[in-house]
Design an enzyme around this catalytic site. Structure first.
Site, PDB file in Angstrom:
ATOM      1  N   LYS A   9      23.877  80.305  13.353  1.00  0.00           N
ATOM      2  CA  LYS A   9      25.191  79.686  13.509  1.00  0.00           C
ATOM      3  C   LYS A   9      26.057  80.511  14.475  1.00  0.00           C
ATOM      4  O   LYS A   9      25.684  81.633  14.857  1.00  0.00           O
ATOM      5  CB  LYS A   9      25.847  79.582  12.125  1.00  0.00           C
ATOM      6  CG  LYS A   9      25.117  78.615  11.181  1.00  0.00           C
ATOM      7  CD  LYS A   9      25.818  78.564   9.821  1.00  0.00           C
ATOM      8  CE  LYS A   9      25.209  77.512   8.918  1.00  0.00           C
ATOM      9  NZ  LYS A   9      25.934  77.424   7.618  1.00  0.00           N
ATOM     10  N   TYR A  49      25.027  67.627   9.382  1.00  0.00           N
ATOM     11  CA  TYR A  49      25.650  67.830   8.070  1.00  0.00           C
ATOM     12  C   TYR A  49      26.082  66.510   7.427  1.00  0.00           C
ATOM     13  O   TYR A  49      27.056  66.464   6.679  1.00  0.00           O
ATOM     14  CB  TYR A  49      26.831  68.795   8.198  1.00  0.00           C
ATOM     15  CG  TYR A  49      26.402  70.258   8.214  1.00  0.00           C
ATOM     16  CD1 TYR A  49      25.569  70.782   7.222  1.00  0.00           C
ATOM     17  CD2 TYR A  49      26.831  71.119   9.220  1.00  0.00           C
ATOM     18  CE1 TYR A  49      25.169  72.110   7.246  1.00  0.00           C
ATOM     19  CE2 TYR A  49      26.437  72.454   9.243  1.00  0.00           C
ATOM     20  CZ  TYR A  49      25.609  72.942   8.245  1.00  0.00           C
ATOM     21  OH  TYR A  49      25.212  74.259   8.255  1.00  0.00           O
ATOM     22  N   ARG A  85      14.202  79.729   3.188  1.00  0.00           N
ATOM     23  CA  ARG A  85      15.417  79.776   2.368  1.00  0.00           C
ATOM     24  C   ARG A  85      15.499  81.096   1.597  1.00  0.00           C
ATOM     25  O   ARG A  85      16.585  81.625   1.383  1.00  0.00           O
ATOM     26  CB  ARG A  85      15.449  78.604   1.380  1.00  0.00           C
ATOM     27  CG  ARG A  85      15.548  77.240   2.028  1.00  0.00           C
ATOM     28  CD  ARG A  85      16.934  76.872   2.476  1.00  0.00           C
ATOM     29  NE  ARG A  85      17.890  76.792   1.407  1.00  0.00           N
ATOM     30  CZ  ARG A  85      19.121  76.283   1.526  1.00  0.00           C
ATOM     31  NH1 ARG A  85      19.533  75.801   2.700  1.00  0.00           N
ATOM     32  NH2 ARG A  85      19.944  76.256   0.509  1.00  0.00           N
ATOM     33  N   THR A  91      23.832  80.087  -0.591  1.00  0.00           N
ATOM     34  CA  THR A  91      24.905  79.638   0.300  1.00  0.00           C
ATOM     35  C   THR A  91      26.081  80.608   0.392  1.00  0.00           C
ATOM     36  O   THR A  91      26.620  80.844   1.471  1.00  0.00           O
ATOM     37  CB  THR A  91      25.406  78.250  -0.171  1.00  0.00           C
ATOM     38  OG1 THR A  91      24.275  77.379  -0.305  1.00  0.00           O
ATOM     39  CG2 THR A  91      26.385  77.651   0.815  1.00  0.00           C
ATOM     40  N   ARG A 102      21.764  86.371   4.719  1.00  0.00           N
ATOM     41  CA  ARG A 102      23.172  86.195   4.357  1.00  0.00           C
ATOM     42  C   ARG A 102      23.674  87.358   3.514  1.00  0.00           C
ATOM     43  O   ARG A 102      24.811  87.811   3.671  1.00  0.00           O
ATOM     44  CB  ARG A 102      23.358  84.872   3.613  1.00  0.00           C
ATOM     45  CG  ARG A 102      23.273  83.640   4.522  1.00  0.00           C
ATOM     46  CD  ARG A 102      23.253  82.369   3.708  1.00  0.00           C
ATOM     47  NE  ARG A 102      23.317  81.160   4.530  1.00  0.00           N
ATOM     48  CZ  ARG A 102      23.065  79.944   4.070  1.00  0.00           C
ATOM     49  NH1 ARG A 102      22.713  79.770   2.800  1.00  0.00           N
ATOM     50  NH2 ARG A 102      23.151  78.890   4.870  1.00  0.00           N
ATOM     51  N   ASN A 117      28.236  81.832   7.184  1.00  0.00           N
ATOM     52  CA  ASN A 117      27.128  82.487   6.514  1.00  0.00           C
ATOM     53  C   ASN A 117      25.918  82.634   7.432  1.00  0.00           C
ATOM     54  O   ASN A 117      24.784  82.646   6.992  1.00  0.00           O
ATOM     55  CB  ASN A 117      26.789  81.768   5.202  1.00  0.00           C
ATOM     56  CG  ASN A 117      26.538  80.283   5.399  1.00  0.00           C
ATOM     57  OD1 ASN A 117      26.461  79.810   6.533  1.00  0.00           O
ATOM     58  ND2 ASN A 117      26.403  79.558   4.313  1.00  0.00           N
ATOM     59  N   HIS A 120      21.476  78.697   9.127  1.00  0.00           N
ATOM     60  CA  HIS A 120      21.111  77.493   8.370  1.00  0.00           C
ATOM     61  C   HIS A 120      19.597  77.400   8.277  1.00  0.00           C
ATOM     62  O   HIS A 120      18.890  77.737   9.226  1.00  0.00           O
ATOM     63  CB  HIS A 120      21.640  76.239   9.094  1.00  0.00           C
ATOM     64  CG  HIS A 120      20.946  74.982   8.653  1.00  0.00           C
ATOM     65  ND1 HIS A 120      21.337  74.285   7.537  1.00  0.00           N
ATOM     66  CD2 HIS A 120      19.850  74.335   9.138  1.00  0.00           C
ATOM     67  CE1 HIS A 120      20.535  73.243   7.371  1.00  0.00           C
ATOM     68  NE2 HIS A 120      19.618  73.252   8.329  1.00  0.00           N
ATOM     69  N   GLU A 131      15.941  67.188  10.738  1.00  0.00           N
ATOM     70  CA  GLU A 131      16.644  68.174  11.576  1.00  0.00           C
ATOM     71  C   GLU A 131      15.826  68.548  12.814  1.00  0.00           C
ATOM     72  O   GLU A 131      16.387  68.705  13.908  1.00  0.00           O
ATOM     73  CB  GLU A 131      16.980  69.413  10.737  1.00  0.00           C
ATOM     74  CG  GLU A 131      18.056  69.080   9.692  1.00  0.00           C
ATOM     75  CD  GLU A 131      18.337  70.201   8.709  1.00  0.00           C
ATOM     76  OE1 GLU A 131      19.250  70.029   7.881  1.00  0.00           O
ATOM     77  OE2 GLU A 131      17.658  71.247   8.753  1.00  0.00           O
TER      78      GLU A 131
END
Ligand code: IDP
Ligand code: MG
Length: 155
Positions: A9, A49, A85, A91, A102, A117, A120, A131
Site C-alpha cells: 500500500k 474494495y 495472510r 488487520t 503489519r 497497515n 494487502h 483481484e
C-alpha cells in the site's frame, strides 16, 4: 499451484518497505509471478474494495489507496493465500503479532490518509482470482516460470 494477490500500500512504498516485503515472501518459499509499480486510480480501488463499500471508513480508504504509488504482485505457492495472510498479520497492526509484516512495521490502521497497515493480501480463492484479474489484465498475465529452488522447498 495456488496464487494470491499482494499489494504494498502507499505507506509501505513511502516507508521503503518494498524490498523487505518481497524478501519475506521469497524467503518463505513463495514464487513471484507478477509485479507492477503503479499509481492506482479511483475506479480500480473502488472495485478492489467493493466488499467494504458500506463501511464508514470506505471513502478515506479509497483516498489513502490512491494518494501515492503501490506495488501490485502475484505470488504463487502451496497454501499461498492463507500463508500470505499469516506473513501479513491481522488487520489491526497494534493487535497483530510481531514477526508479521503489519506487526513489525505499523501501528494505526488509518484515520488519516497517510496511516495504514502497509500491505494487502487476498483472503480467499475467490478474492484472489478477482483481484489478479482486476490488477493484471490478460495481456500482462503472467510469466510462466519455475524456480530451480522449488524441489528444495516443496515435497
Ligand atoms: P484486511 O486488509 O486485513 O483483509 P479488511 O477487513 O478486508 O482487512 O479491510 C480492508 C482494509 O480497510 C484494511 O486493510 C484497512 O486498510 C481498511 N480498514 C479496515 N478496517 C478499518 C477501520 O476500522 N478503520 C480504518 N480503516 C480500516
Ligand atoms: Mg480483506
Amino acid at each position: 499451484m495456488e496464487q494470491t494477490f499482494i499489494l504494498i500500500k502507499p505507506d509501505g512504498v513511502q516507508r521503503a518497505l518494498v524490498g523487505e516485503i518481497i524478501s519475506r515472501f521469497e524467503k518463505k518459499g513463495f514464487f513471484l509471478r507478477g509485479l507492477k509499480f503503479t499509481k492506482a486510480d479511483r475506479p480500480t480501488i473502488e472495485k478492489h474494495y467493493k466488499n467494504s463499500i458500506a463501511k464508514p471508513y470506505f471513502d478515506m480508504l479509497v483516498d489513502y489507496m490512491i494518494s501515492s504509488p503501490v506495488v501490485a504482485m502475484v505470488w504463487e505457492g502451496k497454501g499461498v493465500i492463507a500463508g500470505g495472510r499469516k506473513l501479513i498479520g491481522s488487520t489491526d497492526p497494534l493487535a497483530t503479532m510481531p514477526g508479521t509484516i503489519r506487526g513489525d512495521f505499523s501501528i494505526d490502521i488509518g484515520r488519516k490518509i497517510q496511516h495504514g497497515n502497509v500491505i494487502h493480501g487476498s483472503d480467499s480463492l475467490e478474492e484472489a482470482k478477482d483481484e489478479i484479474a482486476l490488477w493484471f489484465p490478460e495481456e500482462e498475465r503472467i510469466v510462466n516460470w519455475h524456480s530451480s529452488l522449488q524441489p528444495w522447498i516443496y515435497e
